[in-house]
Design an enzyme around this catalytic site. Sequence first.
Site, short mmCIF file in Angstrom:
data_model
loop_
_atom_site.label_atom_id
_atom_site.label_comp_id
_atom_site.label_asym_id
_atom_site.label_seq_id
_atom_site.Cartn_x
_atom_site.Cartn_y
_atom_site.Cartn_z
N LEU A 2 135.98 29.85 20.17
CA LEU A 2 136.64 30.42 21.35
C LEU A 2 137.14 31.84 21.11
CD1 LEU A 2 138.81 27.71 23.15
CD2 LEU A 2 136.45 28.37 23.52
N SER B 166 145.67 22.50 19.85
CA SER B 166 146.33 21.59 20.79
C SER B 166 147.61 20.97 20.26
CB SER B 166 145.35 20.47 21.17
OG SER B 166 145.24 19.54 20.11
N SER C 63 147.55 20.86 30.98
CA SER C 63 148.42 19.89 30.29
C SER C 63 149.78 19.73 30.96
CB SER C 63 148.63 20.38 28.85
OG SER C 63 149.69 19.69 28.24
N GLU D 293 152.33 19.65 29.39
CA GLU D 293 153.24 20.53 28.66
C GLU D 293 153.57 21.79 29.48
OE1 GLU D 293 154.83 20.49 25.35
OE2 GLU D 293 154.56 18.41 25.93
N TYR E 282 152.31 26.78 22.90
CA TYR E 282 151.16 26.01 23.42
C TYR E 282 151.25 25.90 24.94
CZ TYR E 282 148.39 21.90 24.68
OH TYR E 282 147.51 21.04 25.30
P1 NAP Z 1 141.97 17.82 19.86
O1 NAP Z 1 141.61 16.45 19.39
O2 NAP Z 1 142.99 18.60 19.11
O3 NAP Z 1 140.61 18.66 19.91
C1 NAP Z 1 140.60 20.04 20.02
C2 NAP Z 1 139.18 20.54 19.85
O4 NAP Z 1 139.18 21.97 19.97
C3 NAP Z 1 138.55 20.21 18.48
O5 NAP Z 1 137.21 19.86 18.69
C4 NAP Z 1 138.65 21.54 17.76
O6 NAP Z 1 137.65 21.72 16.78
C5 NAP Z 1 138.39 22.50 18.90
N1 NAP Z 1 138.80 23.87 18.60
C6 NAP Z 1 140.00 24.29 18.13
N2 NAP Z 1 139.99 25.62 17.96
C7 NAP Z 1 138.75 26.07 18.31
C8 NAP Z 1 138.13 27.33 18.36
N3 NAP Z 1 138.77 28.46 17.98
N4 NAP Z 1 136.86 27.42 18.80
C9 NAP Z 1 136.18 26.30 19.17
N5 NAP Z 1 136.71 25.06 19.13
C10 NAP Z 1 137.99 24.95 18.72
O7 NAP Z 1 142.44 17.78 21.39
P2 NAP Z 1 142.28 16.61 22.47
O8 NAP Z 1 143.43 15.70 22.37
O9 NAP Z 1 140.90 16.10 22.42
O10 NAP Z 1 142.50 17.44 23.81
C11 NAP Z 1 141.42 18.09 24.47
C12 NAP Z 1 141.97 19.20 25.35
O11 NAP Z 1 142.88 18.65 26.31
C13 NAP Z 1 142.75 20.26 24.61
O12 NAP Z 1 142.55 21.49 25.28
C14 NAP Z 1 144.20 19.83 24.78
O13 NAP Z 1 145.05 20.95 24.66
C15 NAP Z 1 144.15 19.27 26.19
N6 NAP Z 1 145.11 18.22 26.50
C16 NAP Z 1 145.22 17.13 25.70
C17 NAP Z 1 146.07 16.11 26.07
C18 NAP Z 1 146.21 14.87 25.22
O14 NAP Z 1 147.18 14.13 25.41
N7 NAP Z 1 145.26 14.59 24.34
C19 NAP Z 1 146.81 16.19 27.27
C20 NAP Z 1 146.64 17.32 28.06
C21 NAP Z 1 145.78 18.33 27.69
P3 NAP Z 1 137.87 21.30 15.21
O15 NAP Z 1 137.51 19.85 15.14
O16 NAP Z 1 136.94 22.19 14.50
O17 NAP Z 1 139.31 21.54 14.90
O1 F7E Z 2 154.67 14.60 20.35
C1 F7E Z 2 158.11 13.72 19.37
C2 F7E Z 2 157.76 15.16 19.73
O2 F7E Z 2 152.96 15.83 19.02
C3 F7E Z 2 155.16 13.66 21.27
C4 F7E Z 2 149.28 17.15 22.87
O3 F7E Z 2 148.11 16.42 23.08
O4 F7E Z 2 150.40 15.99 24.63
C5 F7E Z 2 150.49 16.31 23.26
O5 F7E Z 2 151.67 17.04 22.99
C6 F7E Z 2 156.68 13.61 21.20
C7 F7E Z 2 157.36 14.98 21.17
O6 F7E Z 2 152.52 15.29 21.46
C8 F7E Z 2 157.60 13.40 15.80
O7 F7E Z 2 158.91 16.00 19.51
C9 F7E Z 2 159.15 12.91 17.22
O8 F7E Z 2 158.50 14.93 21.98
O9 F7E Z 2 152.44 13.51 19.82
P1 F7E Z 2 153.09 14.80 20.07
P2 F7E Z 2 153.05 16.34 22.56
O10 F7E Z 2 153.89 17.38 21.95
O11 F7E Z 2 153.60 15.55 23.68
C10 F7E Z 2 150.35 17.10 25.53
C11 F7E Z 2 150.18 16.56 26.93
C12 F7E Z 2 149.34 18.11 25.15
O12 F7E Z 2 148.77 18.79 25.99
C13 F7E Z 2 149.23 18.43 23.70
O13 F7E Z 2 147.99 19.05 23.41
O14 F7E Z 2 157.05 12.98 19.97
N1 F7E Z 2 158.13 13.46 17.92
N2 F7E Z 2 158.86 12.86 15.92
C14 F7E Z 2 157.15 13.76 17.07
N3 F7E Z 2 155.94 14.30 17.29
C15 F7E Z 2 155.15 14.49 16.21
N4 F7E Z 2 153.91 15.02 16.39
N5 F7E Z 2 155.55 14.16 14.94
C16 F7E Z 2 156.76 13.61 14.67
O15 F7E Z 2 157.11 13.35 13.53
#
Ligand code: NAP
Ligand code: F7E
Length: 331
Positions: free
Chosen positions: A58, A83, A124, A126, A148
């Site tokens: 990217l 992410s 997201s 977020e 983020y």
């Molecule tokens: P993820 O498991 O962290 O996957 C992120 C992907 O982006 C990986 O394939 C990573 O590749 C790739 N990537 C990172 N930096 C890059 C770069 N510079 N160029 C090309 N590829 C790159 O995330 P996910 O949970 O599948 O989420 C997918 C998308 O939805 C993300 O945009 C995230 O922010 C968004 N989102 C996620 C959630 C959730 O709860 N999961 C909720 C809302 C939105 P590598 O394997 O090489 O690191």
């Molecule tokens: O944290 C609390 C932390 O890192 C969830 C990403 O997919 O969802 C994700 O973001 C909660 C937070 O996810 C720990 O402070 C406590 O309140 O699993 P998380 P996130 O920050 O909600 C959104 C929708 C996205 O878009 C993002 O890409 O849990 N928490 N103790 C902790 N979290 C982590 N990781 N580790 C701890 O030890």
Amino acid sequence: MARSALVTGATGQDGSYLMELLLKKGYEVYGLVRRLSVPNIGNIQHILEDVTLLDGDLIDQSSLNAAVRESHPDEIYSLAAQSFVATSFVQPVLTGEITGLGVVRLLEALRAYAPEARFYQASSSEMFGRVDREPQDETTPFHPRSPYGVAKVYAYWACVNYREAHGLSISNGILFNHESARRGLEFLTRKVSQGVARIHAGLAKTISLGNLDAKRDWGYAPEFVDLMWRILQHKEPDDFVGATGEAHSVREFVAEAFRLVGISNWEKHVTIDEKNIRPSEVYNLRGDASKAKRVLGWEPKTRFKDLVRIMVEAEIGSLEDTRPAKGVPSG
Ligand code: NAP
Ligand code: F7E
């Protein structure tokens, strides 16, 4: 002729489930992957022969242009991102480059080489951040609480602007947390489910966590990639929230995960470490996905307790898989 889809973030949790779904639907699937010294293909190992992987980053415009040209996509799913919210506080510039500006680079490639394609942006919950109402829907104002979240707001508005300014078919899915056994190890649900499985197996004693009071609307990832696909099948580009409508605290997730392995005094196994606490936290997220239900017929089925069970069982299963069979000497 089969429809073609380009998925960025192919190696991630969502990219892997989405590519599986698209293959089942008969698409020709292209996945964008960045070059790493050791390829990170665990999530897509089982479909490597069925998809075409294209090199790209990217941060690099020419590689995105080439990927769009080569895949002739009918649909582009923009999932790649830095992410992890916690990392965005220590790498804010990189997060902005990838999660924010990286999307604009992909939009430029869309505009130049595939202006007829439909484009999905992984927005997201977020972006809502410090919320002033509950539940949150497509009309809730944004107040991001991390680099983020800020980068995602920028990418969201870039998508809206490219839709309005250039007439491109671009949609945002504003998805709340969705989880699975393919989640990165540092995210809360995976850290807890893996930690609980290891404690249950006698391989660890404690899990180090941060804020136990934050609440999230946690759903199951395979159901959320179905929403992504449905969003792009809708005739008009539009923005949709995806959520379960239920919020639970980190504490509830931890307690339920330990309960599943028969541990009731879970507090003994959890330490609170300053390093896991964020400079600014999102305390309360709960989504209202009634628009997605009404317009797209989408409704998540997996509820909170099912999700915790799926994740803990997967971790216990994978620990058993890596253990030597009884009677077979290790080494
Ligand atoms: P993820 O498991 O962290 O996957 C992120 C992907 O982006 C990986 O394939 C990573 O590749 C790739 N990537 C990172 N930096 C890059 C770069 N510079 N160029 C090309 N590829 C790159 O995330 P996910 O949970 O599948 O989420 C997918 C998308 O939805 C993300 O945009 C995230 O922010 C968004 N989102 C996620 C959630 C959730 O709860 N999961 C909720 C809302 C939105 P590598 O394997 O090489 O690191
Ligand atoms: O944290 C609390 C932390 O890192 C969830 C990403 O997919 O969802 C994700 O973001 C909660 C937070 O996810 C720990 O402070 C406590 O309140 O699993 P998380 P996130 O920050 O909600 C959104 C929708 C996205 O878009 C993002 O890409 O849990 N928490 N103790 C902790 N979290 C982590 N990781 N580790 C701890 O030890």
